[in-house]
Scaffold this motif. Structure first.
Motif, short mmCIF file in Angstrom:
data_model
loop_
_atom_site.label_atom_id
_atom_site.label_comp_id
_atom_site.label_asym_id
_atom_site.label_seq_id
_atom_site.Cartn_x
_atom_site.Cartn_y
_atom_site.Cartn_z
N ALA A 126 26.79 47.46 39.43
CA ALA A 126 28.11 47.83 39.94
C ALA A 126 28.00 48.61 41.25
O ALA A 126 28.73 48.35 42.20
CB ALA A 126 28.86 48.64 38.89
N GLY A 127 27.08 49.55 41.31
CA GLY A 127 26.90 50.34 42.52
C GLY A 127 26.50 49.50 43.71
O GLY A 127 27.02 49.69 44.82
N ARG B 42 32.49 44.71 33.35
CA ARG B 42 32.80 44.38 31.95
C ARG B 42 34.03 43.48 31.85
O ARG B 42 34.07 42.57 31.02
CB ARG B 42 33.01 45.66 31.14
CG ARG B 42 31.72 46.41 30.89
CD ARG B 42 31.94 47.60 29.97
NE ARG B 42 30.73 48.37 29.86
CZ ARG B 42 30.51 49.53 30.48
NH1 ARG B 42 31.44 50.07 31.24
NH2 ARG B 42 29.37 50.15 30.31
N HIS B 43 35.02 43.72 32.70
CA HIS B 43 36.21 42.86 32.72
C HIS B 43 35.83 41.43 33.11
O HIS B 43 36.29 40.47 32.50
CB HIS B 43 37.25 43.42 33.69
CG HIS B 43 38.46 42.57 33.84
ND1 HIS B 43 39.37 42.38 32.83
CD2 HIS B 43 38.90 41.83 34.89
CE1 HIS B 43 40.32 41.56 33.24
NE2 HIS B 43 40.06 41.22 34.49
N GLY C 217 29.52 47.51 44.84
CA GLY C 217 30.68 48.27 45.26
C GLY C 217 31.87 48.15 44.32
O GLY C 217 33.02 48.21 44.75
N VAL C 218 31.60 47.95 43.04
CA VAL C 218 32.65 47.88 42.03
C VAL C 218 32.32 48.89 40.93
O VAL C 218 31.28 49.52 40.95
CB VAL C 218 32.79 46.45 41.43
CG1 VAL C 218 33.15 45.44 42.51
CG2 VAL C 218 31.51 46.02 40.71
N THR C 219 33.22 48.99 39.98
CA THR C 219 32.97 49.90 38.85
C THR C 219 32.34 49.12 37.70
O THR C 219 32.42 47.90 37.64
CB THR C 219 34.28 50.53 38.37
OG1 THR C 219 35.13 49.50 37.86
CG2 THR C 219 34.98 51.28 39.49
N THR C 220 31.76 49.86 36.76
CA THR C 220 31.22 49.21 35.57
C THR C 220 32.35 48.57 34.77
O THR C 220 32.15 47.55 34.12
CB THR C 220 30.44 50.20 34.68
OG1 THR C 220 31.29 51.29 34.34
CG2 THR C 220 29.21 50.71 35.41
N ARG C 221 33.52 49.16 34.83
CA ARG C 221 34.69 48.59 34.15
C ARG C 221 35.01 47.20 34.71
O ARG C 221 35.36 46.29 33.95
CB ARG C 221 35.87 49.54 34.31
CG ARG C 221 37.08 49.12 33.54
CD ARG C 221 38.17 50.16 33.64
NE ARG C 221 39.34 49.68 32.92
CZ ARG C 221 40.47 50.29 32.90
NH1 ARG C 221 40.62 51.44 33.52
NH2 ARG C 221 41.50 49.79 32.25
N THR C 222 34.92 47.04 36.02
CA THR C 222 35.16 45.74 36.65
C THR C 222 34.15 44.72 36.15
O THR C 222 34.51 43.59 35.81
CB THR C 222 35.08 45.86 38.19
OG1 THR C 222 36.10 46.75 38.63
CG2 THR C 222 35.24 44.52 38.86
N ARG D 278 33.55 39.03 44.52
CA ARG D 278 34.25 40.14 45.19
C ARG D 278 34.74 39.70 46.57
O ARG D 278 35.87 40.00 46.96
CB ARG D 278 33.31 41.33 45.31
CG ARG D 278 33.96 42.53 45.89
CD ARG D 278 33.06 43.76 45.77
NE ARG D 278 33.72 44.87 46.39
CZ ARG D 278 33.24 45.50 47.45
NH1 ARG D 278 32.10 45.18 47.97
NH2 ARG D 278 33.90 46.51 47.98
N GLY E 188 25.27 49.94 35.65
CA GLY E 188 25.63 50.92 36.67
C GLY E 188 24.99 50.61 38.01
O GLY E 188 25.61 50.79 39.07
#
Length: 117
Positions: free
Chosen positions: A7-8, A18-19, A11-16, A51, A4
């Motif tokens: 990701a923060g 993991r992907h 500037g992405v999500t935790t889902r990104t 990114r 987390g």
């Protein structure tokens, strides 16, 4: 840092994140005793580079290829190609902008090109 936090900061999500692990773009980090992933500064730098390349219009596959080069030669070539084709660079940068923002960007870009030696 944990996923987390990483990701923060990027500037992405935790889902990104993991992907990116699933497709092999980011290596799996070591894990703490409690099973949480342990990210280092180098993971953040790699995520930020990825990114930025995607923001410039590269696909995830192209970004992975560019970043996997040992000496960064592919990355240098990509940047040189973008610099050599101002319209491609402008298109990549302006993706997702409103029409007014694109017009302003085009005006600034034209002014910048005229001002260059």
């Amino acid at each position: 840092m944990r996923i987390g936090e990483l990701a923060g900061l990027a500037g992405v999500t935790t889902r990104t994140v993991r992907h990116y692990h699933r497709i092999g773009l980011l290596p799996e980090p070591s894990r703490r005793e409690n099973g949480y992933r342990r990210y280092e500064l180098r993971d953040l730098v790699l995520l930020l580079r990825t990114r930025r390349l995607v923001e410039l219009g590269l696909s995830l596959e192209e970004a992975a290829d560019a970043l996997s080069s040992d000496n960064g030669g592919d990355l240098v070539e990509i940047v040189q190609e973008l610099d050599a084709d101002p319209e491609a660079l402008l298109a990549a940068v302006s993706a997702g902008m409103s029409a007014a923002q694109v017009r302003c960007l085009r005006l600034m870009f034209a002014y910048w090109q005229e001002d260059m030696p």
